[in-house]
Design a protein around this motif. Structure first.
Motif, short mmCIF file in Angstrom:
data_model
loop_
_atom_site.label_atom_id
_atom_site.label_comp_id
_atom_site.label_asym_id
_atom_site.label_seq_id
_atom_site.Cartn_x
_atom_site.Cartn_y
_atom_site.Cartn_z
N ILE A 176 4.03 2.71 -12.85
CA ILE A 176 4.90 1.84 -12.06
C ILE A 176 5.01 2.45 -10.67
O ILE A 176 5.39 3.61 -10.52
CB ILE A 176 6.30 1.73 -12.70
CG1 ILE A 176 6.18 1.17 -14.13
CG2 ILE A 176 7.21 0.86 -11.84
CD1 ILE A 176 7.41 1.36 -14.97
N ARG A 177 4.67 1.65 -9.68
CA ARG A 177 4.76 2.09 -8.28
C ARG A 177 5.81 1.24 -7.57
O ARG A 177 5.85 0.03 -7.76
CB ARG A 177 3.42 1.92 -7.57
CG ARG A 177 2.34 2.82 -8.11
CD ARG A 177 1.03 2.63 -7.31
NE ARG A 177 -0.03 3.41 -7.88
CZ ARG A 177 -0.24 4.70 -7.63
NH1 ARG A 177 0.53 5.33 -6.79
NH2 ARG A 177 -1.23 5.34 -8.22
N VAL A 178 6.62 1.88 -6.74
CA VAL A 178 7.60 1.18 -5.91
C VAL A 178 7.22 1.47 -4.46
O VAL A 178 7.14 2.63 -4.06
CB VAL A 178 9.04 1.65 -6.21
CG1 VAL A 178 10.02 0.98 -5.26
CG2 VAL A 178 9.39 1.35 -7.67
N ASN A 179 6.92 0.42 -3.73
CA ASN A 179 6.49 0.53 -2.33
C ASN A 179 5.34 1.52 -2.16
O ASN A 179 5.29 2.29 -1.22
CB ASN A 179 7.66 0.88 -1.42
CG ASN A 179 8.70 -0.21 -1.40
OD1 ASN A 179 8.36 -1.39 -1.46
ND2 ASN A 179 9.96 0.16 -1.32
N GLY A 180 4.40 1.50 -3.11
CA GLY A 180 3.19 2.31 -3.05
C GLY A 180 3.29 3.69 -3.66
O GLY A 180 2.28 4.33 -3.93
N ASP A 181 4.50 4.17 -3.93
CA ASP A 181 4.68 5.50 -4.50
C ASP A 181 4.90 5.42 -6.00
O ASP A 181 5.62 4.53 -6.48
CB ASP A 181 5.88 6.21 -3.86
CG ASP A 181 5.69 6.46 -2.37
OD1 ASP A 181 4.55 6.73 -1.96
OD2 ASP A 181 6.69 6.36 -1.64
N VAL A 182 4.32 6.36 -6.76
CA VAL A 182 4.53 6.39 -8.20
C VAL A 182 6.02 6.64 -8.46
O VAL A 182 6.60 7.60 -7.96
CB VAL A 182 3.67 7.48 -8.88
CG1 VAL A 182 4.05 7.61 -10.35
CG2 VAL A 182 2.20 7.17 -8.74
N TYR A 183 6.62 5.75 -9.22
CA TYR A 183 8.02 5.89 -9.59
C TYR A 183 8.13 6.42 -11.02
O TYR A 183 8.97 7.26 -11.32
CB TYR A 183 8.74 4.54 -9.46
CG TYR A 183 10.21 4.62 -9.79
CD1 TYR A 183 11.12 5.06 -8.85
CD2 TYR A 183 10.69 4.28 -11.05
CE1 TYR A 183 12.48 5.15 -9.15
CE2 TYR A 183 12.03 4.37 -11.36
CZ TYR A 183 12.93 4.80 -10.41
OH TYR A 183 14.27 4.90 -10.71
N ALA A 184 7.25 5.89 -11.91
CA ALA A 184 7.33 6.29 -13.32
C ALA A 184 6.02 5.96 -14.03
O ALA A 184 5.22 5.16 -13.55
CB ALA A 184 8.49 5.58 -14.01
N THR A 185 5.86 6.61 -15.18
CA THR A 185 4.74 6.29 -16.07
C THR A 185 5.30 6.06 -17.46
O THR A 185 6.39 6.54 -17.81
CB THR A 185 3.70 7.43 -16.12
OG1 THR A 185 4.33 8.62 -16.57
CG2 THR A 185 3.05 7.64 -14.77
#
Length: 175
Positions: free
Chosen positions: A132-141
């Motif tokens: 899961i990416r938020v605004n291009g950054d990895v947030y969670a897996t």
């Protein structure tokens, strides 16, 4: 008002277009087509429904093909709300063999608005792994272990952090 339904079929391809007009304004205009036989097929739907700030553009394609015991499929869907700059994209691709019980599936999902972007991508078979990416950054897996999301730093997200992720999804939808 009026509704026009036009037959766009040609050869082995079935097709139709629907246009709905009310008060001199087109409220819906979309086409659908289908081709195939008992082993392979494609379905496509594209157009729009609504007017002004309540309009949604739709583009949908589904393909299935069979070779022996293997079935390959793909689904691509896009909903766009142009007056709100909101987009929902979903793509699912995979293969299946019921004889060997072998299955693969990949998913890509995007929710985008002026408030940001959330992407979900990964595979479901042979093992589940989603990023899961938020605004291009990895947030969670997510690695298929119940309902646990692991943050980019490697620790399990708290209930509040998971709630923030789901809240962000809803915040993206509202402009």
């Amino acid at each position: 008002g009026h509704i026009d339904l036009t037959d766009l079929s040609s050869g082995s391809e079935l097709g139709a277009r629907l246009v709905a007009v009310s008060g001199g304004e087109t409220k819906a205009d979309y086409s659908a087509s289908a081709t195939g036989n008992g082993e392979n097929g494609t379905l496509e739907i594209a157009g729009f429904i609504g007017t002004d700030d309540n309009r949604v553009d739709l583009d949908f394609t589904a393909d299935v093909s069979t070779s022996g015991d293997d079935v390959t499929y793909s689904l691509d869907s896009r909903l766009e709300f142009p007056d709100h700059d909101v987009v929902f994209d979903v793509s699912v691709n995979g293969t299946s063999n019921d004889v060997t019980d072998a299955h693969t599936a990949e998913l890509e999902q995007l929710i985008e608005s002026p408030n940001g972007r959330i992407e979900l991508a990964g595979e479901f078979q042979p093992a589940t792994h989603l990023v899961i990416r938020v605004n291009g950054d990895v947030y969670a897996t997510y690695d298929g272990d119940g309902d646990t999301l692991t943050g980019a730093n490697g620790r399990t997200l708290t209930q509040d952090e998971q709630g923030a992720l789901f809240g962000a999804v809803f915040a993206l939808e509202v402009t």
